[in-house]
Design a protein around this motif. Sequence first.
Motif, PDB file in Angstrom:
ATOM      1  N   LEU A   1       0.833  -1.205   0.000  1.00 16.05           N
ATOM      2  CA  LEU A   1       0.000   0.000   0.000  1.00 16.05           C
ATOM      3  C   LEU A   1       0.871   1.260   0.000  1.00 16.05           C
ATOM      4  N   GLY A   2       1.979   1.208   0.764  1.00 21.02           N
ATOM      5  CA  GLY A   2       2.905   2.346   0.787  1.00 21.02           C
ATOM      6  C   GLY A   2       3.444   2.618  -0.606  1.00 21.02           C
ATOM      7  N   ARG A   3       3.865   1.563  -1.303  1.00 19.61           N
ATOM      8  CA  ARG A   3       4.371   1.711  -2.667  1.00 19.61           C
ATOM      9  C   ARG A   3       3.303   2.296  -3.589  1.00 19.61           C
ATOM     10  N   LEU A   4       2.080   1.751  -3.453  1.00 19.50           N
ATOM     11  CA  LEU A   4       0.974   2.189  -4.313  1.00 19.50           C
ATOM     12  C   LEU A   4       0.709   3.689  -4.124  1.00 19.50           C
ATOM     13  N   HIS A   5       0.585   4.118  -2.863  1.00 18.88           N
ATOM     14  CA  HIS A   5       0.302   5.539  -2.601  1.00 18.88           C
ATOM     15  C   HIS A   5       1.481   6.412  -3.048  1.00 18.88           C
ATOM     16  N   TYR A   6       2.690   5.907  -2.830  1.00 20.68           N
ATOM     17  CA  TYR A   6       3.880   6.662  -3.255  1.00 20.68           C
ATOM     18  C   TYR A   6       3.833   6.893  -4.761  1.00 20.68           C
ATOM     19  N   ARG A   7       3.560   5.809  -5.494  1.00 26.66           N
ATOM     20  CA  ARG A   7       3.529   5.898  -6.953  1.00 26.66           C
ATOM     21  C   ARG A   7       2.463   6.870  -7.428  1.00 26.66           C
ATOM     22  N   ARG A   8       1.335   6.921  -6.682  1.00 31.63           N
ATOM     23  CA  ARG A   8       0.242   7.793  -7.098  1.00 31.63           C
ATOM     24  C   ARG A   8       0.413   9.220  -6.581  1.00 31.63           C
ATOM     25  N   GLY A   9       1.518   9.473  -5.873  1.00 29.63           N
ATOM     26  CA  GLY A   9       1.761  10.824  -5.363  1.00 29.63           C
ATOM     27  C   GLY A   9       0.913  11.165  -4.156  1.00 29.63           C
ATOM     28  N   GLU A  10       0.378  10.127  -3.480  1.00 26.46           N
ATOM     29  CA  GLU A  10      -0.440  10.372  -2.278  1.00 26.46           C
ATOM     30  C   GLU A  10       0.477  10.238  -1.062  1.00 26.46           C
ATOM     31  N   ASP A  11       1.239  11.309  -0.815  1.00 21.56           N
ATOM     32  CA  ASP A  11       2.343  11.233   0.134  1.00 21.56           C
ATOM     33  C   ASP A  11       1.899  10.900   1.566  1.00 21.56           C
ATOM     34  N   ALA A  12       0.851  11.579   2.035  1.00 15.24           N
ATOM     35  CA  ALA A  12       0.426  11.357   3.427  1.00 15.24           C
ATOM     36  C   ALA A  12      -0.039   9.913   3.608  1.00 15.24           C
ATOM     37  N   ALA A  13      -0.798   9.418   2.639  1.00 18.38           N
ATOM     38  CA  ALA A  13      -1.291   8.034   2.730  1.00 18.38           C
ATOM     39  C   ALA A  13      -0.124   7.054   2.661  1.00 18.38           C
TER      40      ALA A  13
ATOM     41  N   ALA B   1       1.564   7.043   6.012  1.00 14.07           N
ATOM     42  CA  ALA B   1       0.717   6.361   7.003  1.00 14.07           C
ATOM     43  C   ALA B   1       0.808   4.850   6.821  1.00 14.07           C
ATOM     44  N   ALA B   2       0.844   4.394   5.577  1.00 19.35           N
ATOM     45  CA  ALA B   2       0.924   2.943   5.326  1.00 19.35           C
ATOM     46  C   ALA B   2       2.267   2.397   5.802  1.00 19.35           C
ATOM     47  N   PHE B   3       3.362   3.080   5.462  1.00 22.35           N
ATOM     48  CA  PHE B   3       4.683   2.600   5.907  1.00 22.35           C
ATOM     49  C   PHE B   3       4.768   2.571   7.433  1.00 22.35           C
TER      50      PHE B   3
ATOM     51  N   GLY C   1      12.184   8.021   3.512  1.00 28.05           N
ATOM     52  CA  GLY C   1      13.108   9.152   3.616  1.00 28.05           C
ATOM     53  C   GLY C   1      12.730  10.250   2.635  1.00 28.05           C
ATOM     54  N   GLU C   2      12.401   9.861   1.411  1.00 30.86           N
ATOM     55  CA  GLU C   2      12.049  10.867   0.414  1.00 30.86           C
ATOM     56  C   GLU C   2      10.737  11.567   0.759  1.00 30.86           C
ATOM     57  N   LEU C   3       9.764  10.773   1.217  1.00 31.93           N
ATOM     58  CA  LEU C   3       8.459  11.360   1.560  1.00 31.93           C
ATOM     59  C   LEU C   3       8.599  12.353   2.716  1.00 31.93           C
TER      60      LEU C   3
END
Lengths: 179, 473
Positions: free
Chosen positions: B104-116, B119-121, B141-143
């Motif tokens: 889920l963290g990867r998915l939100h990261y890819r979609r640019g949903e940083d807060a989500a 939160a997932a990580f 780290g990047e987020l």
Amino acid sequence: MIRQFLFSLFSLCLLTLAASSWAQEPAPSAPDAGPLLHEAGQLFAEVQDLAVAWEVARQPAPRDQLLVLLSLQPDERFTLQAVALEIDGEPVAFHEYSTAEIEALAAGGAHRLLLKGLPAGRHELLARWHGKAPKVKKEEMVRELRWAFRTGEARRVVELELSQGEGQPFPRFALREWH
Amino acid sequence: MRLPVSGMVVLTGLLLALPATAAPLLDPQIRAARFEASLGEAPAALVRLQAARQQGFLDHQAHAADLLLGEMLLQQGLDLPAQAALQRVGEGGGTAADAAWLQLGRLHYRRGEDAAALAAFARIRGPLAADAQQERLLLEGELLLRVERLSEAERRLRLLVEGRGKRSDWVDYGRFNLAVVLFRQGREDEARELLLSLSKHNTRDRTLRTLSDKANLTLAYDRLEAGDIDAATEFFKKGRLTGPVSNTALMGLGRAWAAQEEYKKALVPWLRLSERDPADPLVQDALLAVPYGFGKLNAYKQALQYYQQALGVFKLELERIGKVEAQVDGGDMVRALATSFASGDVLTREALPALPKAAGASHLWRLFSTHEFQEMLRNYVRVDRSLKKIARWTSQIEADDALPAARREALLARAAALEARSNTLSGKLQARMQSLARQELEQRRKRIQAYSDETRFSIAQIYDYAAKRWGGK
């Protein structure tokens, strides 16, 4: 004068440099791309739902279903070549396994050998494993297993297992029902 | 020195290729999905798995089934149902939960949903496999850096860089990003040390070479801003002359020499740069920097000659922009991109030579490399694929006599409605991509027009100066 002019031009160059090489001019953005992409995501999910609905519609009613799957653990005493199934004496499935399929099975996969709707009542399944046993005199080897079962009440799911029978001269051929 | 966040580097293209940790899958129906997927039948396997899950056949192993379902849906680009399946696994706890939160963290990261994504990580509890843990630390780290939570970003990146994990791309990128964090915190000496360690890489590994170039470039600009021109020059020289950041390095090297009034030396990289693809704004800058350099050397004849050459290049460039505009308006750009773009592709500048000419890549690469554009293109390609699937299914459903008539009609009605919506969406996506491309081209046209005007003015001034000095001879 020209020096002055060239100096001002160079200042322009430097400003441009700063913009293009360091801060990078922003590319045109799509501020309202979000709703469009969301619409696309929903559409893809619905297209997938259609495929699932069609798959469900094609399957027999759950209470009449018999699903047979095959798995194996690699064993040098027996090389699987094919599996045949009969129900109530009628051939219903035969599959010859490729090297890629054997590898995928050995990696923990399971093969869907048969999904069939059967009339309610008592039935008999005959499973026949064909393969080679390099360490025996007659290398070709066939193993059979029979299973009596009833349909019409609940879906039946069985796994034909070929596993390493400990302390035995041959692998173990077994049928396991899943509930 | 303040570094922009865009200075960070990430490995977006690899995210979905990495396996997540997964609990053992026991039910043979779940193992059958893996078997079929491994033999190249992932779409059919996914449909069967979804059908089994939907009918409650896998309720006894719901988490294991949903985790696999989520992974397979992600691989097919079906983000929304994937998110729902993975969310169920994550919320359910247990051994599969961490793998679900990672996905889920990867998915939100890819979609640019940083807060989500953060939160997932943050919900990952146990230790992950070494590769997955490195990836998680880099992304976190990047987020955190993006939202200016610098000390937390530093902690994650230090864990990555100083951890016991083996050397990997994640670790190398982590070192670069840690340097960015340290610069942002004003700890410039530590940042420089890290970049220096990256700048020394002399390897054939493409990732490392690119990182090394970026490190050298960053160090060069750092020294340039500090007024240490000699050191800046050395760092500029270390970069490759062919890498993705080489144009920036050439321009910077010329600038460093010019700051020392060494115009002869400055002309060497500027001349080299001015011969490259004039669609690149840096090359356009060089086309003006070269005659400026000659002017500083009192070589007005050459300055005039290079201004005239620049004017010719700008004229040609305006014509090329006109041609690309026609390709955009006629739909050739989108069509050409769609045929050469696989759904897992990431369009970077390095990938541009592989694109067909009709795509207008050399003028539009900045737009192509934006996340929004690539997502639109990816979705456009998928809509096209969906339309083909729907057409195939429609004819198969029509021919399927085993289906009860009512069910067949219901399925066909759904297919027809989806086909109509897909066609509409395809048109909208194409129109949006065309509109963005036109905006980009208009920006470029204005810039070149301004440069052309400046060049004409400079030429006129040189003639004016010459007339006054030599009486028009």
